[in-house]
Design a protein around this motif. Structure first.
Motif, mmCIF file in Angstrom:
data_model
loop_
_atom_site.group_PDB
_atom_site.id
_atom_site.type_symbol
_atom_site.label_atom_id
_atom_site.label_comp_id
_atom_site.label_asym_id
_atom_site.label_seq_id
_atom_site.Cartn_x
_atom_site.Cartn_y
_atom_site.Cartn_z
ATOM 1 N N ASP A 55 -9.549 -2.223 8.251
ATOM 2 C CA ASP A 55 -9.689 -1.946 7.217
ATOM 3 C C ASP A 55 -7.688 -1.456 8.151
ATOM 4 O O ASP A 55 -7.683 -2.287 8.804
ATOM 5 N N ASN A 56 -7.182 -0.881 7.477
ATOM 6 C CA ASN A 56 -5.545 -0.424 7.512
ATOM 7 C C ASN A 56 -5.127 0.026 8.979
ATOM 8 O O ASN A 56 -3.591 0.280 8.925
ATOM 9 N N GLY A 57 -6.044 0.533 9.215
ATOM 10 C CA GLY A 57 -5.312 1.242 11.061
ATOM 11 C C GLY A 57 -5.216 2.809 10.507
ATOM 12 O O GLY A 57 -4.851 3.166 10.886
ATOM 13 N N GLY A 58 -5.055 3.033 9.664
ATOM 14 C CA GLY A 58 -4.215 4.156 8.817
ATOM 15 C C GLY A 58 -3.381 4.191 8.205
ATOM 16 O O GLY A 58 -2.609 5.340 8.295
ATOM 17 N N HIS A 73 5.511 1.242 5.054
ATOM 18 C CA HIS A 73 5.780 0.093 6.031
ATOM 19 C C HIS A 73 5.874 -0.131 7.615
ATOM 20 O O HIS A 73 5.849 -1.152 8.168
ATOM 21 N N ASP A 74 4.905 0.796 8.209
ATOM 22 C CA ASP A 74 3.910 0.647 8.801
ATOM 23 C C ASP A 74 2.825 -0.479 9.238
ATOM 24 O O ASP A 74 2.226 -0.881 10.384
ATOM 25 N N LEU A 75 2.490 -0.887 8.324
ATOM 26 C CA LEU A 75 1.038 -1.679 7.475
ATOM 27 C C LEU A 75 1.359 -2.914 8.141
ATOM 28 O O LEU A 75 0.906 -3.999 9.022
ATOM 29 N N ALA A 76 2.514 -3.595 8.442
ATOM 30 C CA ALA A 76 3.538 -4.589 8.480
ATOM 31 C C ALA A 76 3.811 -5.064 10.607
ATOM 32 O O ALA A 76 2.801 -5.809 11.170
ATOM 33 N N THR A 77 3.761 -3.605 11.403
ATOM 34 C CA THR A 77 3.603 -3.992 12.467
ATOM 35 C C THR A 77 2.429 -3.828 12.933
ATOM 36 O O THR A 77 2.637 -4.486 13.878
ATOM 37 N N TYR A 78 1.710 -3.565 12.220
ATOM 38 C CA TYR A 78 -0.057 -3.177 12.296
ATOM 39 C C TYR A 78 -0.097 -4.364 12.424
ATOM 40 O O TYR A 78 -1.151 -5.059 13.295
ATOM 41 N N LYS A 108 1.567 -7.419 12.976
ATOM 42 C CA LYS A 108 2.042 -8.024 13.945
ATOM 43 C C LYS A 108 1.266 -7.693 15.428
ATOM 44 O O LYS A 108 1.367 -8.871 15.440
ATOM 45 N N ASN A 109 0.698 -6.562 15.757
ATOM 46 C CA ASN A 109 -0.029 -6.454 16.232
ATOM 47 C C ASN A 109 -1.094 -6.248 17.143
ATOM 48 O O ASN A 109 -1.788 -6.723 17.885
ATOM 49 N N ASN A 125 10.792 -8.141 9.279
ATOM 50 C CA ASN A 125 11.713 -7.589 10.416
ATOM 51 C C ASN A 125 10.406 -7.782 10.718
ATOM 52 O O ASN A 125 11.011 -8.035 12.271
ATOM 53 N N ALA A 126 9.256 -8.119 10.586
ATOM 54 C CA ALA A 126 8.013 -8.258 12.240
ATOM 55 C C ALA A 126 7.621 -9.293 11.670
ATOM 56 O O ALA A 126 7.141 -9.809 12.421
#
Length: 141
Positions: free
Chosen positions: A41-44, A48-53, A55-56, A77-78
């Motif tokens: 899932d998209n982690g909630g 913009h926060d999806l890119a960091t999610y 990458k992590n 940026n990620a």
């Protein structure tokens, strides 16, 4: 290497708006072939926060449909490689990527004037991939 694709479970296809995707199909690549795949899932997260999610999670390349300028910037940026403007089955897209035949469409952008599109539709009513997006800032859940 890990590759992800925006994923529409109901149609088994690449979801067409990055910031609204509920799921990703993640592929582990070994020796130039798909070794494993799973749906997450998209982690909630949204926009913009999806890119960091991603990458992590160790994702290096993202296969997707459309995305707005804010998403393009966040993905850049990620450090995520983007292959945009892709439709159809994600498994086929990843195989084409591995074969070197999947072509990025840098003009695959989405102009979302919220309320004008029915987000339940697979293609959001887009007839072409030449839209531009106004940044929308959504609070993280």
């Amino acid at each position: 290497m890990k590759i992800a694709a925006t994923y529409d479970i109901s149609t088994d296809s690449i979801f067409q708006h990055f910031g609204k995707t509920q799921n990703f199909k993640v592929y582990t690549i070994e020796d130039g072939k798909i070794a494993d795949s799973k749906v997450i899932d998209n982690g909630g997260f949204g926009h913009h926060d999806l890119a960091t999610y991603l990458k992590n999670l160790g994702i290096e390349t993202l296969i997707l449909g459309n995305r707005g300028q804010g998403a393009i910037d966040a993905l850049n940026n990620a450090g995520l490689k983007q292959i945009a403007g892709i439709t159809g089955n994600p498994d086929d897209a990843v195989k084409a990527f591995l074969a070197g035949t999947l072509k990025d469409n840098p003009d695959a952008k989405c102009d979302h004037h919220h309320g004008e599109h029915n987000h339940g539709e697979h293609n959001h009513g887009h007839s072409e991939n030449t839209h531009t997006e106004q940044p929308v800032f959504t609070p993280v859940k």
